[in-house]
Structure formats: C-alpha cells, structure tokens
Design a protein around this motif. Structure first.
Motif, PDB file in Angstrom:
ATOM      1  N   GLU A  60     -43.293  41.263  34.651  1.00 50.72           N
ATOM      2  CA  GLU A  60     -42.883  42.553  34.091  1.00 50.72           C
ATOM      3  C   GLU A  60     -41.466  42.525  33.532  1.00 50.72           C
ATOM      4  OE1 GLU A  60     -43.311  45.547  37.063  1.00 50.72           O
ATOM      5  OE2 GLU A  60     -45.372  46.000  36.488  1.00 50.72           O
ATOM      6  N   GLN A  61     -40.580  41.788  34.161  1.00 47.76           N
ATOM      7  CA  GLN A  61     -39.186  41.787  33.744  1.00 47.76           C
ATOM      8  C   GLN A  61     -38.844  40.655  32.782  1.00 47.76           C
ATOM      9  OE1 GLN A  61     -36.617  41.992  37.148  1.00 47.76           O
ATOM     10  NE2 GLN A  61     -37.308  44.032  37.693  1.00 47.76           N
ATOM     11  N   SER A  62     -39.848  40.015  32.223  1.00 49.88           N
ATOM     12  CA  SER A  62     -39.587  38.938  31.279  1.00 49.88           C
ATOM     13  C   SER A  62     -39.960  39.377  29.864  1.00 49.88           C
ATOM     14  CB  SER A  62     -40.385  37.693  31.666  1.00 49.88           C
ATOM     15  OG  SER A  62     -41.766  37.968  31.612  1.00 49.88           O
ATOM     16  N   SER A  63     -39.433  38.649  28.917  1.00 53.52           N
ATOM     17  CA  SER A  63     -39.759  38.944  27.522  1.00 53.52           C
ATOM     18  C   SER A  63     -41.061  38.231  27.155  1.00 53.52           C
ATOM     19  CB  SER A  63     -38.625  38.478  26.613  1.00 53.52           C
ATOM     20  OG  SER A  63     -38.518  37.065  26.659  1.00 53.52           O
ATOM     21  N   ALA A  64     -41.577  38.546  25.999  1.00 52.85           N
ATOM     22  CA  ALA A  64     -42.815  37.915  25.553  1.00 52.85           C
ATOM     23  C   ALA A  64     -42.638  36.411  25.357  1.00 52.85           C
ATOM     24  CB  ALA A  64     -43.288  38.559  24.252  1.00 52.85           C
ATOM     25  N   ASN A  65     -41.424  35.980  25.072  1.00 52.79           N
ATOM     26  CA  ASN A  65     -41.168  34.558  24.837  1.00 52.79           C
ATOM     27  C   ASN A  65     -41.256  33.706  26.091  1.00 52.79           C
ATOM     28  OD1 ASN A  65     -40.690  35.180  22.170  1.00 52.79           O
ATOM     29  ND2 ASN A  65     -38.464  35.259  22.419  1.00 52.79           N
ATOM     30  N   GLY A  71     -43.992  33.293  34.979  1.00 53.47           N
ATOM     31  CA  GLY A  71     -45.152  33.405  35.873  1.00 53.47           C
ATOM     32  C   GLY A  71     -45.512  32.072  36.507  1.00 53.47           C
ATOM     33  N   SER A  72     -45.366  31.001  35.741  1.00 55.00           N
ATOM     34  CA  SER A  72     -45.699  29.677  36.274  1.00 55.00           C
ATOM     35  C   SER A  72     -44.689  29.196  37.308  1.00 55.00           C
ATOM     36  CB  SER A  72     -45.817  28.662  35.140  1.00 55.00           C
ATOM     37  OG  SER A  72     -44.571  28.448  34.531  1.00 55.00           O
ATOM     38  N   VAL A  73     -43.451  29.661  37.209  1.00 55.50           N
ATOM     39  CA  VAL A  73     -42.437  29.283  38.204  1.00 55.50           C
ATOM     40  C   VAL A  73     -42.841  29.807  39.584  1.00 55.50           C
ATOM     41  CG1 VAL A  73     -40.047  29.692  38.931  1.00 55.50           C
ATOM     42  CG2 VAL A  73     -40.539  29.016  36.591  1.00 55.50           C
ATOM     43  N   CYS A  74     -43.395  30.995  39.642  1.00 56.65           N
ATOM     44  CA  CYS A  74     -43.857  31.547  40.926  1.00 56.65           C
ATOM     45  C   CYS A  74     -44.928  30.649  41.531  1.00 56.65           C
ATOM     46  CB  CYS A  74     -44.421  32.951  40.736  1.00 56.65           C
ATOM     47  SG  CYS A  74     -43.219  34.163  40.229  1.00 56.65           S
ATOM     48  N   ASP A  75     -45.883  30.253  40.717  1.00 56.10           N
ATOM     49  CA  ASP A  75     -46.971  29.408  41.199  1.00 56.10           C
ATOM     50  C   ASP A  75     -46.450  28.035  41.607  1.00 56.10           C
ATOM     51  OD1 ASP A  75     -49.645  29.189  41.844  1.00 56.10           O
ATOM     52  OD2 ASP A  75     -50.142  28.241  39.938  1.00 56.10           O
ATOM     53  N   ALA A  76     -45.587  27.454  40.788  1.00 56.65           N
ATOM     54  CA  ALA A  76     -45.050  26.123  41.082  1.00 56.65           C
ATOM     55  C   ALA A  76     -44.192  26.131  42.347  1.00 56.65           C
ATOM     56  CB  ALA A  76     -44.242  25.619  39.899  1.00 56.65           C
ATOM     57  N   SER A  77     -43.461  27.203  42.570  1.00 56.98           N
ATOM     58  CA  SER A  77     -42.611  27.239  43.753  1.00 56.98           C
ATOM     59  C   SER A  77     -43.429  27.349  45.033  1.00 56.98           C
ATOM     60  CB  SER A  77     -41.592  28.372  43.666  1.00 56.98           C
ATOM     61  OG  SER A  77     -42.231  29.613  43.591  1.00 56.98           O
TER      62      SER A  77
END
Length: 115
Positions: A60-65, A71-77
C-alpha cells in the motif's frame, strides 16, 4: 493497518521473551510445559497477522514502480529467517555433541542455559 501490524509484532515478541524466562519442568512441574504451549499458541496466532499485515502495509505504501519489489522483500525475509535458523541448527549439530547441546550449547537457542 499499521497499528494492527505493531500489535502483532508485540504479540510475537513478548511470548518469545517470556519463553526464555520460563522456569524448567524441575522448577514448575507440569505447569511449565503448559505455559510453553500457550505462549507458542500466541506466537502462532500473531505470525499470521504479522506476515499478512507486512505485505499489505508494504504494498500500500509503495509506488507502482517498486510495488512488486517491496512485496517480494516481505516474502524473501520470511524465507530468509527459516534459512538462517536451519543453518544455525545444522552448524550446532555438527560442531557440538548431543551431550554438549544438552548440557550447555542449547543457550544458542534459548535464554536459559541449565535444563
């Protein structure tokens, strides 16, 4: 959403600290494993909220870029945490004997050294 995420982080942190301070079976008897199970249940409930909340908040707090990357950082962490824990467990298993782990090397995993 941020408050819910912070609450779930507290719900996983406090039981973790309490598990490290939990007396042994020799001290509290059958109440010690019951407390341990209850603390693990609280941790388990909070993990679901923490992971989902971190995904939603990051995206939600990220830009379209960079939405996909964040989102992948959450999964990778989360996968990285499992990998790190498995690596530490494997190293301890190969470096120490079972008797050493039972006697004192389990402090790597727990706050209390005497079991």
């Amino acid at each position: 959403r941020k408050n819910a995420l912070v609450f779930s982080i507290v719900l996983i942190t406090v039981p973790s600290a309490l598990m490290g301070l939990l007396p042994t079976y020799k001290t509290w008897g059958f109440i010690a494993p019951i407390c341990l199970i209850l603390l693990r249940m609280v941790q388990g409930l909070s993990v679901g909220g923490q992971l989902a909340g971190s995904y939603v908040l990051s995206i939600e707090q990220s830009s379209a870029n960079n939405r996909g990357f964040r989102g992948s950082v959450c999964d990778a962490s989360s996968v990285g945490g499992f990998l790190l824990a498995s690596s530490v467990s494997t190293v301890v298993r190969y470096v120490f004997t079972e008797e050493q782990v039972d006697a004192w090397a389990n402090i790597i995993f727990h706050c209390q050294a005497n079991r």
